[in-house]
Design a protein around this motif. Structure first.
Motif, PDB file in Angstrom:
ATOM      1  N   LEU A   1     -11.916  67.468 122.799  1.00 61.68           N
ATOM      2  CA  LEU A   1     -11.684  66.570 123.926  1.00 61.68           C
ATOM      3  C   LEU A   1     -12.604  65.354 123.854  1.00 61.68           C
ATOM      4  O   LEU A   1     -12.205  64.234 124.211  1.00 61.68           O
ATOM      5  N   GLN A   2     -13.831  65.560 123.394  1.00 58.05           N
ATOM      6  CA  GLN A   2     -14.747  64.431 123.234  1.00 58.05           C
ATOM      7  C   GLN A   2     -14.235  63.452 122.177  1.00 58.05           C
ATOM      8  O   GLN A   2     -14.302  62.235 122.356  1.00 58.05           O
ATOM      9  N   VAL A   3     -13.718  64.009 121.083  1.00 56.69           N
ATOM     10  CA  VAL A   3     -13.159  63.159 120.033  1.00 56.69           C
ATOM     11  C   VAL A   3     -11.955  62.387 120.559  1.00 56.69           C
ATOM     12  O   VAL A   3     -11.801  61.182 120.306  1.00 56.69           O
ATOM     13  N   MET A   4     -11.081  63.059 121.313  1.00 59.10           N
ATOM     14  CA  MET A   4      -9.910  62.399 121.884  1.00 59.10           C
ATOM     15  C   MET A   4     -10.314  61.242 122.786  1.00 59.10           C
ATOM     16  O   MET A   4      -9.751  60.139 122.710  1.00 59.10           O
ATOM     17  N   ALA A   5     -11.318  61.475 123.644  1.00 57.90           N
ATOM     18  CA  ALA A   5     -11.757  60.437 124.578  1.00 57.90           C
ATOM     19  C   ALA A   5     -12.420  59.279 123.848  1.00 57.90           C
ATOM     20  O   ALA A   5     -12.169  58.103 124.152  1.00 57.90           O
ATOM     21  N   GLU A   6     -13.268  59.599 122.883  1.00 60.56           N
ATOM     22  CA  GLU A   6     -13.971  58.554 122.141  1.00 60.56           C
ATOM     23  C   GLU A   6     -12.992  57.709 121.328  1.00 60.56           C
ATOM     24  O   GLU A   6     -13.081  56.480 121.308  1.00 60.56           O
ATOM     25  N   THR A   7     -12.048  58.377 120.677  1.00 59.24           N
ATOM     26  CA  THR A   7     -11.056  57.659 119.876  1.00 59.24           C
ATOM     27  C   THR A   7     -10.169  56.788 120.751  1.00 59.24           C
ATOM     28  O   THR A   7      -9.803  55.667 120.368  1.00 59.24           O
ATOM     29  N   LEU A   8      -9.831  57.275 121.933  1.00 62.03           N
ATOM     30  CA  LEU A   8      -9.012  56.497 122.859  1.00 62.03           C
ATOM     31  C   LEU A   8      -9.723  55.206 123.240  1.00 62.03           C
ATOM     32  O   LEU A   8      -9.106  54.136 123.319  1.00 62.03           O
ATOM     33  N   GLY A   9     -11.027  55.295 123.474  1.00 61.19           N
ATOM     34  CA  GLY A   9     -11.789  54.094 123.805  1.00 61.19           C
ATOM     35  C   GLY A   9     -11.766  53.074 122.669  1.00 61.19           C
ATOM     36  O   GLY A   9     -11.648  51.863 122.898  1.00 61.19           O
ATOM     37  N   GLN A  10     -11.849  53.558 121.432  1.00 59.32           N
ATOM     38  CA  GLN A  10     -11.809  52.660 120.276  1.00 59.32           C
ATOM     39  C   GLN A  10     -10.426  52.025 120.116  1.00 59.32           C
ATOM     40  O   GLN A  10     -10.306  50.830 119.838  1.00 59.32           O
ATOM     41  N   ASP A  11      -9.388  52.842 120.307  1.00 60.07           N
ATOM     42  CA  ASP A  11      -8.027  52.320 120.179  1.00 60.07           C
ATOM     43  C   ASP A  11      -7.720  51.287 121.261  1.00 60.07           C
ATOM     44  O   ASP A  11      -7.005  50.306 121.024  1.00 60.07           O
ATOM     45  N   ALA A  12      -8.268  51.516 122.458  1.00 59.48           N
ATOM     46  CA  ALA A  12      -7.989  50.613 123.579  1.00 59.48           C
ATOM     47  C   ALA A  12      -8.562  49.224 123.358  1.00 59.48           C
ATOM     48  O   ALA A  12      -8.134  48.256 124.000  1.00 59.48           O
ATOM     49  N   ALA A  13      -9.502  49.096 122.438  1.00 59.25           N
ATOM     50  CA  ALA A  13     -10.077  47.785 122.142  1.00 59.25           C
ATOM     51  C   ALA A  13      -9.048  46.852 121.505  1.00 59.25           C
ATOM     52  O   ALA A  13      -9.227  45.629 121.501  1.00 59.25           O
ATOM     53  N   HIS A  14      -7.965  47.434 120.974  1.00 61.19           N
ATOM     54  CA  HIS A  14      -6.938  46.638 120.304  1.00 61.19           C
ATOM     55  C   HIS A  14      -5.686  46.474 121.164  1.00 61.19           C
ATOM     56  O   HIS A  14      -4.644  46.036 120.675  1.00 61.19           O
ATOM     57  N   VAL A  15      -5.788  46.860 122.444  1.00 58.17           N
ATOM     58  CA  VAL A  15      -4.667  46.729 123.380  1.00 58.17           C
ATOM     59  C   VAL A  15      -5.029  45.680 124.421  1.00 58.17           C
ATOM     60  O   VAL A  15      -6.160  45.639 124.919  1.00 58.17           O
TER      61      VAL A  15
ATOM     62  N   LYS B   1     -11.118  77.796 130.699  1.00 63.45           N
ATOM     63  CA  LYS B   1      -9.689  77.626 130.458  1.00 63.45           C
ATOM     64  C   LYS B   1      -9.109  76.566 131.396  1.00 63.45           C
ATOM     65  O   LYS B   1      -8.356  75.692 130.977  1.00 63.45           O
ATOM     66  N   ILE B   2      -9.480  76.627 132.670  1.00 67.91           N
ATOM     67  CA  ILE B   2      -8.991  75.649 133.647  1.00 67.91           C
ATOM     68  C   ILE B   2      -9.478  74.245 133.301  1.00 67.91           C
ATOM     69  O   ILE B   2      -8.686  73.299 133.190  1.00 67.91           O
ATOM     70  N   LEU B   3     -10.788  74.111 133.125  1.00 59.12           N
ATOM     71  CA  LEU B   3     -11.365  72.790 132.886  1.00 59.12           C
ATOM     72  C   LEU B   3     -10.854  72.181 131.590  1.00 59.12           C
ATOM     73  O   LEU B   3     -10.531  70.995 131.528  1.00 59.12           O
ATOM     74  N   GLY B   4     -10.767  73.003 130.540  1.00 60.17           N
ATOM     75  CA  GLY B   4     -10.349  72.492 129.240  1.00 60.17           C
ATOM     76  C   GLY B   4      -8.911  72.006 129.229  1.00 60.17           C
ATOM     77  O   GLY B   4      -8.615  70.900 128.764  1.00 60.17           O
ATOM     78  N   THR B   5      -8.001  72.814 129.760  1.00 54.35           N
ATOM     79  CA  THR B   5      -6.585  72.432 129.714  1.00 54.35           C
ATOM     80  C   THR B   5      -6.282  71.259 130.649  1.00 54.35           C
ATOM     81  O   THR B   5      -5.515  70.360 130.294  1.00 54.35           O
ATOM     82  N   GLU B   6      -6.882  71.249 131.818  1.00 47.72           N
ATOM     83  CA  GLU B   6      -6.591  70.164 132.762  1.00 47.72           C
ATOM     84  C   GLU B   6      -7.252  68.854 132.332  1.00 47.72           C
ATOM     85  O   GLU B   6      -6.692  67.773 132.536  1.00 47.72           O
ATOM     86  N   LEU B   7      -8.411  68.944 131.695  1.00 49.45           N
ATOM     87  CA  LEU B   7      -9.038  67.731 131.169  1.00 49.45           C
ATOM     88  C   LEU B   7      -8.200  67.170 130.024  1.00 49.45           C
ATOM     89  O   LEU B   7      -8.004  65.947 129.921  1.00 49.45           O
ATOM     90  N   SER B   8      -7.693  68.035 129.176  1.00 43.37           N
ATOM     91  CA  SER B   8      -6.829  67.587 128.083  1.00 43.37           C
ATOM     92  C   SER B   8      -5.593  66.884 128.632  1.00 43.37           C
ATOM     93  O   SER B   8      -5.168  65.844 128.110  1.00 43.37           O
ATOM     94  N   GLN B   9      -5.014  67.423 129.700  1.00 39.72           N
ATOM     95  CA  GLN B   9      -3.846  66.791 130.301  1.00 39.72           C
ATOM     96  C   GLN B   9      -4.174  65.394 130.822  1.00 39.72           C
ATOM     97  O   GLN B   9      -3.371  64.463 130.699  1.00 39.72           O
ATOM     98  N   GLU B  10      -5.349  65.235 131.394  1.00 49.12           N
ATOM     99  CA  GLU B  10      -5.708  63.916 131.930  1.00 49.12           C
ATOM    100  C   GLU B  10      -6.013  62.916 130.820  1.00 49.12           C
ATOM    101  O   GLU B  10      -5.703  61.728 130.940  1.00 49.12           O
ATOM    102  N   ILE B  11      -6.595  63.393 129.715  1.00 48.36           N
ATOM    103  CA  ILE B  11      -6.857  62.488 128.591  1.00 48.36           C
ATOM    104  C   ILE B  11      -5.541  62.018 127.977  1.00 48.36           C
ATOM    105  O   ILE B  11      -5.375  60.831 127.668  1.00 48.36           O
ATOM    106  N   THR B  12      -4.600  62.938 127.799  1.00 47.88           N
ATOM    107  CA  THR B  12      -3.316  62.536 127.217  1.00 47.88           C
ATOM    108  C   THR B  12      -2.528  61.636 128.172  1.00 47.88           C
ATOM    109  O   THR B  12      -1.758  60.785 127.734  1.00 47.88           O
TER     110      THR B  12
END
Length: 410
Positions: A256-270, A323-334
């Motif tokens: 999840l940390q990788v997903m969030a960090e990568t999203l921030g990098q990708d957003a620099a080009h949007v 389980k709750i925190l991990g799955t719901e955080l993943s849903q919010e990142i996506t």
């Protein structure tokens, strides 16, 4: 709780990093980083399992006598974490992480000798037959029948939401062998050869277009009674034991940390509505920062669970919390990733991704054209797949009930 690695742990981390740097090809890394769900591209996953098996690391959580590693719990966590950070494709959990442990605990010597080496080298590939069209959250209400006939059980019924049924050559099933006072009684845990006459697999199409799961039909399938795991009519005991391994043991926070960090990098080009880069848009920055903080909190909670287990304690209800925190955080990142993808995220182009299964009635453009970047093609597929995260392995509503009872005494 000491959250710093020891010198030995740091040395082990460096060993794992060196192995991953050497063995993870660009194709394997792409299968890990461009996957659209919790399941990696099947061929890449099996290739990676063969590489890990050669090193002796395919099933590190197994007891050493069966091919596992004599690692500490901290080393298991480090290995999981570094694999995720490096972009390694995930292995299918049905065999290595789930039914294998039930076979070790409840299996006959003949079952152990046949199934465990095959699960390790990939020649035995399991899928899970639990849910039925009328038995999902209330699994004990299952009705797929197995009737005794000499040395066999004759199985009739169906299972649904069966992941990798099309690739599997074995399925572990819960079947109804008796009608007793309690619905949890009279259930038997059965190992069935998927090549048996009478087994039919019908793929199910995800909202993302992927065909990873299926409905499996059993029409008078004869299964030797020697394939019963544990005792007849006591399969619920085996299933409960297996569930411990389905819900626990991983490191969700690093992914999840990788997903969030990568999203921030990708957003620099949007481009944001104000004309600047999306990565500097105040609303986006606030949402992303909140997700990063929550991913860090999840990591600390995983460390707490690790510390408890390392000292021989039962982590208790923290497993439900994770389980709750991990799955719901993943849903919010996506969800945020789909927002960031913008118009390019509305284009259905799975050829730019590494989906977990075939795409239904889809033909990729001959020139391989992609609208936008690969991450924007991944975003909608990952978003749709992630909606199931709060349901599988025990719905989050059930996990909240567990927490209410165990932690709050309600």
């Amino acid at each position: 709780m000491d959250m710093n690695w020891s010198e030995a742990d740091t040395a082990f981390r460096d060993e794992v990093r060196a192995f991953l740097d050497e063995k993870l090809t660009p194709d394997l890394r792409a299968a890990g980083t461009l996957r659209t769900s919790v399941y990696a591209d099947h061929e890449a996953s099996m290739t990676w399992q063969a590489i890990l098996h050669e090193r002796g690391w395919a099933a590190p959580a197994w007891p050493v006598e069966y091919g596992g590693c004599d690692w500490s719990l901290t080393q298991h966590y480090i290995f999981s974490r570094e694999s995720i950070l490096a972009g390694a494709p995930a292995l299918s959990p049905m065999g290595i992480r789930m039914v294998s442990h039930a076979i070790m605990a409840f299996g006959t010597q003949e079952q152990k000798d046949f199934f465990l080496p095959g699960i390790l080298d990939g020649s035995v590939f399991f899928c899970q037959g639990y849910s039925e069209p009328e038995s999902g959250s209330d699994l004990a209400s299952l009705s797929m029948a197995a009737v005794s006939d000499g040395d066999d059980l004759v199985v009739t019924g169906s299972k649904i939401w069966t992941t990798h049924a099309a690739e599997a050559n074995w399925i572990f099933c819960l079947v109804r062998t008796s009608r007793l006072e309690r619905k949890q009684q009279g259930i038997t845990f059965l190992l069935i050869d998927m090549n048996s006459p009478g087994v039919e697999v019908q793929p199910l199409v995800f909202a993302s277009g992927e065909q990873v799961q299926a409905q499996v039909f059993f029409d008078g399938v004869r299964v030797p009674k020697k394939n019963v795991l544990g005792k007849m009519d006591d399969g619920w005991t085996v299933a409960k034991y297996l569930l411990v391994f389905e819900r626990g043991g991983g490191a969700a926070a690093p992914a999840l940390q990788v997903m969030a960090e990568t999203l921030g990098q990708d957003a620099a080009h949007v481009t944001a509505p104000n004309g600047g880069p999306l990565s500097e848009d105040p609303a986006f920055v606030h949402k992303l920062a909140d997700l990063k903080v929550r991913a860090k909190i999840l990591e600390v909670l995983e460390y707490r669970a690790l510390a408890a287990m390392s000292s021989g304690k039962d982590p208790g209800s923290i497993a439900s919390m994770l389980k709750i925190l991990g799955t719901e955080l993943s849903q919010e990142i996506t969800t945020l990733a789909l927002e960031a993808a913008g118009p390019h995220g509305r284009v259905f182009q799975p050829h730019a991704t590494r989906p977990g299964g075939p795409i239904f009635q889809y033909t990729a453009p001959t020139d391989g054209y992609v609208s936008g970047e690969a991450w924007q093609a991944v975003a909608p597929l990952h978003y749709f797949n992630d909606r199931a995260g709060s349901i599988y392995a025990g719905s989050n509503e059930i996990q909240r009930n567990i927490l209410a009872k165990a932690a709050l005494g309600l």
